[in-house]
Write an enzyme that holds these catalytic residues in place. Structure first.
Site, PDB file in Angstrom:
ATOM      1  N   ASP A 326       4.696 -76.543  12.149  1.00 33.64           N
ATOM      2  CA  ASP A 326       4.642 -76.848  13.571  1.00 33.64           C
ATOM      3  C   ASP A 326       5.627 -77.980  13.843  1.00 33.64           C
ATOM      4  O   ASP A 326       5.876 -78.819  12.969  1.00 33.64           O
ATOM      5  CB  ASP A 326       3.213 -77.272  13.933  1.00 33.64           C
ATOM      6  CG  ASP A 326       3.064 -77.618  15.403  1.00 33.64           C
ATOM      7  OD1 ASP A 326       3.608 -76.867  16.227  1.00 33.64           O
ATOM      8  OD2 ASP A 326       2.419 -78.618  15.705  1.00 33.64           O
ATOM      9  N   ASP A 611      -1.214 -79.303  13.258  1.00 35.20           N
ATOM     10  CA  ASP A 611      -2.226 -80.312  13.589  1.00 35.20           C
ATOM     11  C   ASP A 611      -3.098 -79.931  14.778  1.00 35.20           C
ATOM     12  O   ASP A 611      -4.144 -80.518  14.991  1.00 35.20           O
ATOM     13  CB  ASP A 611      -1.559 -81.667  13.885  1.00 35.20           C
ATOM     14  CG  ASP A 611      -0.548 -81.592  15.029  1.00 35.20           C
ATOM     15  OD1 ASP A 611      -0.319 -80.484  15.555  1.00 35.20           O
ATOM     16  OD2 ASP A 611       0.015 -82.645  15.383  1.00 35.20           O
ATOM     17  N   ASP A 615      -2.948 -74.201  15.953  1.00 36.89           N
ATOM     18  CA  ASP A 615      -2.452 -73.919  14.602  1.00 36.89           C
ATOM     19  C   ASP A 615      -3.535 -73.357  13.686  1.00 36.89           C
ATOM     20  O   ASP A 615      -3.228 -72.804  12.629  1.00 36.89           O
ATOM     21  CB  ASP A 615      -1.898 -75.205  13.956  1.00 36.89           C
ATOM     22  CG  ASP A 615      -0.706 -75.769  14.713  1.00 36.89           C
ATOM     23  OD1 ASP A 615       0.168 -74.973  15.088  1.00 36.89           O
ATOM     24  OD2 ASP A 615      -0.659 -76.989  14.921  1.00 36.89           O
TER      25      ASP A 615
END
Length: 873
Positions: A326, A611, A615
């Site tokens: 990410d 995080d 996700d």
């Protein structure tokens, strides 16, 4: 889709009242119909269920069967030892994984307790669980959104959605922004507000269109709940090994009875011999060895800022060849930061800003005064963009609190999303400054002069062109650009409509969520190690590509694709294109899962880092999910296999090193154990085929497998790290435990150990023709001690034991010494000698067996020398 309909259509469809809201009676009816506004819980696994999962393994079943048979045959001590090994293995795994599977509980915590709704014509504060479909919900700055809403009124509304969409800045929201099309991502649905996101600015009113498990957060919860458990490569290979060994045991038993019939031997005696061979085929210490080595690896990883939640995950890192990361909060710092500025006719990095320059100083101070955020060393509140401007001032020891005291605000025009401007009126001595900040396109139209060289001069077309060129240059770097201007007036008696006219342009600032320190170096180290880094983000395409290019993830825009574009591809097209792609922008949680699954279909071992709530599904789908410990949500942490306590991407590289070393250590331990077991099988089988008496008893084999083998195997499992491990490419996921040299090493050493064990027995029967026990003792000692010496050469397949360092693994030296001492105790202590049915060896016997036992070590070291010479030549 709700975002495609107008507010009037939504009001009509949900049969609600914009002014009065629902009646209390109607709300109760709808709650009974749709259920409470909360996420469904997932049934916890019982301790017994978790324990069963630990022992649900073919190898364990074979061991338990051997224990039962041993007990029925009166070998109670054998059975007890096997059961102890099984229990030890299960307990260690149970302790490590007992806190797993709590993702849905954490998701439930995101359903915040209070909400403002219109009921019976008045505004009421109710528990968020009581919100129902059709409720009119009121949003204010600092409040969490209690359910999914179609907005019907907004006033400068901004909502922080990074945990859901991955976008690094709050999203501006509009009531009547009707959108059409099935490819509109969550981040672009500007007339929608989603459950568990937070209002950072302005206010709004919305109609509840989805509650509980039907919200976007609820869909993620379902994905987590339905996702099936993935097995790590080592678990798959050990399961395959267990099945192969189980099949081998059956074949051995059938062969033995075949030999018994042909040789007309006693069937009961041959049954005992078959059991002996079955025991020899199964490495009893293997499950416990693997579990203990992984547990030790977990402790080592904690010291390197990584918490491993599931034991097998640590070895999976060693085989990872793709890291999907990410962007927001993982590769970047998750905070907007001013990186460039344009003032006094010069575009420069922020390091070139000089507050002694009056134009530079005016730019910083104007950005701070025309600002509604607050900032201090201990806390900061407000819009991230405005906080970034205050942090810029703090770098130069300029603080908003001090500036406000010197230049108090007398009036203001709040930010408006249509104007894209904000204006304040601040006192400067006996005069006042009108300060305006906002979008450069809108602001420059209001300016007729510019502040340059501490002078105010007319804003010519040439100067305007330079300003726009500077703005375009920042935009190409994916910076968010803000402009500042001012006008000095004599008093506060000024009409609002005239405040934003005839302004003097001061300058521009460009900001972005910048990369974390050392991330670029870590990505480069990954590249050299054969590991590809892929960025998956909810951010805009240009922003994502700018960061990816700076970090060395992507080189050109052809390597970037939007989430909906990838989602539209067929499975075949997705698999064809995914090897070229490096950046996925504007993705939804479903897109992330598809990306990870496509990469896995191509035979990759995929790690996913992240995080946010968005996700979590992809973290669970990946071969190993890595969550951020500081900025990560509880949902992401509980869906992951590993948590980084320092939120540092660089820690992943250290984890990969550790994972590679641990896998190598486990593999050489397994090769050691199985080559020893093959040696035992060969010795027994050939001895029986030749018509010899049984050269080893079942208890001898159990002793060697559980004690003499297990301690060195554990020591090999904690062998010091190989400094050259990151020079190797990731191993192929389909590669077996015994691929390459390992297979030859396994079989070759098994044959060698078997031959010298047979040799010891043959010589023993010639020296002591009337003492079968004496010959069995000699073969027992050779089998045991040769395996102990053999461990010194198996530590590295290419480096000699002197290059590796004989004493670099003190545990192994200790295991070898202890093994020899224990072996000597067994044959010298009368009580133990009677239990094991062995004979006390003479000094000459010991010299002979030691000479035989050192042969595997000498042969392996010689082969390494010859091999290295051939390769170099």
């Amino acid at each position: 889709m709700w975002f495609e309909k107008s507010s009037n259509e939504i009001i009509k469809e949900f049969n609600t009242d914009r002014i009065n809201g629902l009646s209390s009676r109607e709300a109760l009816i709808r709650k009974d119909k749709y259920g409470p506004n909360k996420l469904a819980g997932k049934k916890k696994k019982s301790v017994l269920r978790l324990l069963f999962e630990q022992i649900n393994d073919v190898l364990i079943y074979i061991l338990l069967a051997a224990a039962v048979i041993s007990a029925l045959l009166g070998e109670v001590s054998d059975a007890v030892i096997i059961v102890i090994v099984v229990i030890l293995n299960a307990v260690i795994g149970l302790i490590q994984e007992s806190r797993a599977e709590r993702a849905l509980e954490s998701l439930k915590k995101l359903s915040f307790p209070k909400a403002l709704v219109k009921r019976d014509g008045s505004i009421q504060e109710i528990a968020s669980e009581e919100v129902v479909i059709g409720d009119i919900v009121i949003l204010e700055a600092g409040k969490y959104v209690p359910c999914d809403l179609r907005l019907i009124e907004t006033a400068n509304l901004k909502i922080e959605e990074s945990a859901l969409t991955g976008e690094s800045v709050p999203s501006e929201k509009y009531a009547e922004n009707v959108l059409e099309g099935e490819n509109i991502s969550l981040g672009d649905q500007q007339n929608m507000a989603f459950m568990s996101t937070m209002v950072t600015y302005g206010r709004g009113v919305g109609v509840a269109v989805a509650t509980g498990m039907n919200t976007e957060i609820g869909k993620i919860a379902k994905m987590l709940d339905e996702d099936e458990k993935n097995l790590t490569p080592l678990q798959v290979k050990l399961a395959q090994l267990g099945k192969a060994l189980g099949f081998a045991v059956l074949i051995i038993c059938v062969l033995m009875f075949g030999v018994a019939v042909i040789q007309k031997r006693d069937l009961f005696e041959m049954f005992l011999t078959a059991i002996s061979l079955a025991v020899a085929a199964v490495p009893e210490g293997l499950p416990a060895m693997v579990t203990i080595v992984l547990a030790v690896g977990v402790q080592r990883m904690i010291k390197k800022n990584a918490i491993v939640r599931k034991l097998p995950a640590i070895e999976t890192l060693g085989s990872v060849n793709i890291i999907c990361s990410d962007k927001t909060g993982t590769l970047t710092q998750n905070k907007m930061t001013v990186t460039k500025f344009y003032a006094d006719g010069i575009l420069n990095d922020i390091s070139g800003l000089d507050v002694k320059n009056k134009v530079h100083s005016a730019l910083v101070k104007d950005m701070m005064l025309c600002n509604d955020a607050t900032y201090s060393a201990d806390s900061k509140t407000g819009d991230p963009t405005e906080i970034a401007l205050l942090e810029l001032g703090a770098k130069f020891d300029l603080y908003k609190e001090d500036e406000n005291k010197l230049h108090p605000r007398a009036n203001e025009i709040p930010f408006d999303s249509d104007r894209k401007l904000m204006t304040t009126l601040n006192k400067f001595g006996d005069k006042y400054d009108i300060i305006t900040k906002g979008a450069v396109d809108n602001l420059i139209k209001l300016c007729n002069s510019i502040y340059v060289n501490d002078n105010i001069v007319p804003l010519t077309e040439e100067l305007k062109s330079k300003i726009m060129d500077a703005s375009d240059s920042m935009s190409k770097d994916a910076l968010r650009v803000l402009a500042a201007a001012f006008k000095r007036v004599d008093s506060t008696e000024i009409e609002i409509d005239s405040m934003e006219r005839g302004l003097t342009f001061v300058g521009l600032v460009g900001m972005i969520d910048p990369p974390r320190e050392n991330v670029e170096n870590s990505i480069e180290e990954c590249r050299k190690s054969g590991i590809r880094t892929v960025m998956i983000t909810g951010d805009h395409k240009n922003t994502a590509f700018a960061i990816a290019k700076e970090l060395g993830i992507a080189k050109d825009s052809s390597q970037v694709i939007l989430g909906y574009e990838f989602d539209k591809l067929s499975e075949e097209d997705a698999e064809d294109k995914i090897d070229h792609l490096r950046v996925f922008a504007r993705v939804s949680p479903e897109h992330k899962v598809k990306i990870v699954k496509t990469l896995k279909k191509k035979g990759n071992i995929v790690s996913m880092t992240g995080d946010g709530v968005n996700d979590a599904p992809s973290l669970k789908t990946a071969d190993i999910g890595v969550a951020m410990g500081i900025t990560g949500t509880d949902v992401a942490k509980d869906a992951s296999d590993m948590i980084l306590t320092d939120d540092n991407f660089s820690t992943i590289v250290e984890a990969v090193k550790e994972g590679r070393n641990i896998y190598n250590n486990i593999r050489k331990s397994i090769v050691f154990l199985l080559s020893c077991n093959i040696g035992e099988i060969i010795a027994l089988f050939i001895g029986i085929v030749l018509g010899w008496p049984s050269i080893l008893r079942p208890i001898h084999l159990l002793w060697v497998n559980l004690i003499t083998d297990s301690l060195p195997a554990l020591a090999l499992g904690v062998d010091p790290d190989d400094p050259d491990i990151m020079k190797e490419k990731p191993r192929n996921a389909k590669e077996g435990l015994f691929s390459g040299k390992n297979g030859a090493l396994l079989i070759g050493n098994g044959i060698l150990i078997g031959i010298i064990t047979l040799s010891a027995f043959y010589v023993g029967t010639r020296i002591y023709p009337n003492s079968l026990m004496h010959a069995q003792t000699m073969s027992f000692v050779v089998l045991s001690v040769s395996q102990l010496f053999y461990t010194l050469s198996i530590r590295h397949s290419e480096k000699s034991m002197f290059q590796v360092g004989i004493f670099t693994n003190k545990y192994l030296i200790g295991a070898i010494v202890l093994g020899i001492i224990l072996q000597n105790i067994v044959i010298t202590v009368p009580f133990l000698a009677s239990v094991f049915k062995v004979f006390r060896l003479t000094l000459n016997d010991w010299l002979f067996v030691l000479l035989l036992s050192i042969i595997p070590l000498i042969v392996n070291e010689t082969v390494k020398i010859l091999w290295n010479r051939i390769v170099k030549s």
